[in-house]
Scaffold this active site. Sequence first.
Site, PDB file in Angstrom:
ATOM      1  N   GLU A  23      69.645  54.145   6.194  1.00  0.00           N
ATOM      2  CA  GLU A  23      69.700  55.628   6.029  1.00  0.00           C
ATOM      3  C   GLU A  23      71.180  55.775   5.062  1.00  0.00           C
ATOM      4  OE1 GLU A  23      67.260  56.947   5.331  1.00  0.00           O
ATOM      5  OE2 GLU A  23      66.028  56.011   6.805  1.00  0.00           O
ATOM      6  N   HIS A  74      71.009  54.984   1.648  1.00  0.00           N
ATOM      7  CA  HIS A  74      70.531  56.348   0.626  1.00  0.00           C
ATOM      8  C   HIS A  74      71.516  57.294   0.509  1.00  0.00           C
ATOM      9  CE1 HIS A  74      66.427  54.725   0.742  1.00  0.00           C
ATOM     10  NE2 HIS A  74      66.134  55.042   2.113  1.00  0.00           N
ATOM     11  N   HIS A  83      74.281  55.954  -2.016  1.00  0.00           N
ATOM     12  CA  HIS A  83      73.563  55.902  -3.284  1.00  0.00           C
ATOM     13  C   HIS A  83      73.741  57.222  -3.819  1.00  0.00           C
ATOM     14  CE1 HIS A  83      69.526  54.985  -5.787  1.00  0.00           C
ATOM     15  NE2 HIS A  83      70.763  55.302  -6.400  1.00  0.00           N
TER      16      HIS A  83
HETATM   17 ZN   LIG Z   1      64.445  54.206   3.042  1.00  0.00          ZN
END
Ligand SMILES: [Zn+2]
Length: 631
Positions: free
Chosen positions: A416, A419, A422
Amino acid sequence: MKMTKKLRLPLTALLTSTAMFISLPSANVAVAKETSSQIEWDLTDLYANTDAWEAERQQVLEKLKELDSYKGRLGESAATLLEVSDKVSALQKSALRLLVFATLSADEDLRVSETQERRSLARSLFAAMNQATSYMAPELLEVGPEKIEAFIAANQDLQKHAFNLRDTMRQKEFTLSKEAERVLANAGDVLGGPGQIYGLMANASMPWTSLTLPSGEEIKLLNQAAYSKYRAVQNREDRKAVFDAFWGTWKQYEAMLGATLATHVKGHVFNAQSRGYENALAAAVSGSNIPTDVYRTLVATANENLDSMHRYLKLRQRLLGLQDMHYYDIYPEVTALDRTFSIDDAKEMTLVSLQPFGKKYLKHLKKGFKGEWMHVFPQEGKRPGAYMFGSAYDVHPYLLLNYNGGFEDVSTFSHEWGHAVHTMLSRENQPFETFSYTTFTAELASTTNEVLLQEHMLAKDLPDSERLYYIDRALEGIRGTFFRQTMFAEFELKIHEMQEAGEALSGAKMTKLYLDLLRKYHGHDEGVMNIDEAYAIEWAYIPHFYRNFYVYQYATSISGGTAFAERMLAGDKTATEDYIKVLEAGGSQYPYELLKSSKIDLASKTPYETLIARMNRLMDEADKILDRMGK
Ligand SMILES: [Zn+2]
């Protein structure tokens, strides 16, 4: 999901970006342990209070009305186009922030009706926005690419909208006359029917049975949740009983669920043919502009490497100590770890394992750890599983976890945060208009972290049993994410091709096809794993088949992520730079091209073969450990 081909408007492109990047809860989720000291996110970064939230919602509803006055004027001038584009951007930005707040507060405790209602209010804003902007894409297509390009060239401020405007123009070839578009739009609601019917059936109407296991334990209701739990039990007779009963329930509806899925597939094919796409696959991947070669190469390369999958199943057999293998032997855990990790351990392990990403990445990660961005532990009423929700552009990402201290929880934590970083890097480098990235790159940015975490653990000097545990986790991830999802992708492609060839689809035909695939992937004919016919109804249970060529992205992501991780671990100095470039690009480029320019070509065999090579290497090591252990 609607069948109609959604035009990706500058302005509505971001509506598709409300997706959260969710990890499913693992099969054996521990029961929520109350933790005395919950670590909670600070939602006041979004809104000081619910009054402020409501005030902004009212403002969005009010401003939405202004969009109507631009109808018929999009081709007027560059200035007008800029004006309306900016307005839509601002509205979307607000709506997303409203949605993030509503979602997070609703997920803290699903039993509180006030927050659930706020969430549905936030969601309905998007329906309102869709409606208010629905004239734009067709009108822009009518204005045409030449004029739009001239506008972009004439007005520097339109640059930030350029990618999305051009993306809308890309649909011109597959856009029909106004009248035909209206017919297709009207058909869309009807064609969305099968997915709804399936959802009702699978989630609300299936007559689940009760079951007394051979061991004496009673299962009151053998539904999906109970199946996920009991298919993994150590007692083999129990597992078999669970499989027999669960799939027996589905089997009764083979004809009905077959007709439902067949109608759904017909809808895809109807749309693709109406718009002049080569086939349904081409229509589906055109949304993110991904070449169909990616899909076909993935399926072909998985097929060429089924030996590795079969070898893995034999390794499981060795670990389970069984004489033969059946499909119900695929879920029980074969290794265990006698160790737990605190949330501080998870942070430390994530930071250390992600060293290969370099300074810039780690700086963002540390900044994130310092903020109050996470809701960490399970608590009563809280949404299960984990996700990152980063759509509030002017704020920061948020993460929901249900951290229980297992290694899998550390892995989810790292996933997570992949993410989240990112999102941070994209936000820092992109305007709002191109900040949200596609699923195709999103899951790559999280899977790479999982691979690096596994490799970090394996680089340590560990007792054999612990080493075997991490190897097993990695291998099980490859089975479930690469081979199983590719098998689904192959099934999905075949049923569409059958429909396109004019063959009548039925539940019985789907079962036959699925049985052949299960047997091929699991080495039935080679004597690796027996696949009993009774379990070939499994296709009916997979909800993703109603999501139109979606699952292959799980397999491409783990392959791309592994390819990046392997390059970094092998000391390829350009790998980190290439990787960061992908994250920073956000949604400003098409994902396939973006990855290709970072030397990850998902239409070639290389990334898939890299994943298989890693899998074989891990299996070599597992064999050596088992030899040493005398198993
Ligand atoms: Zn994911």
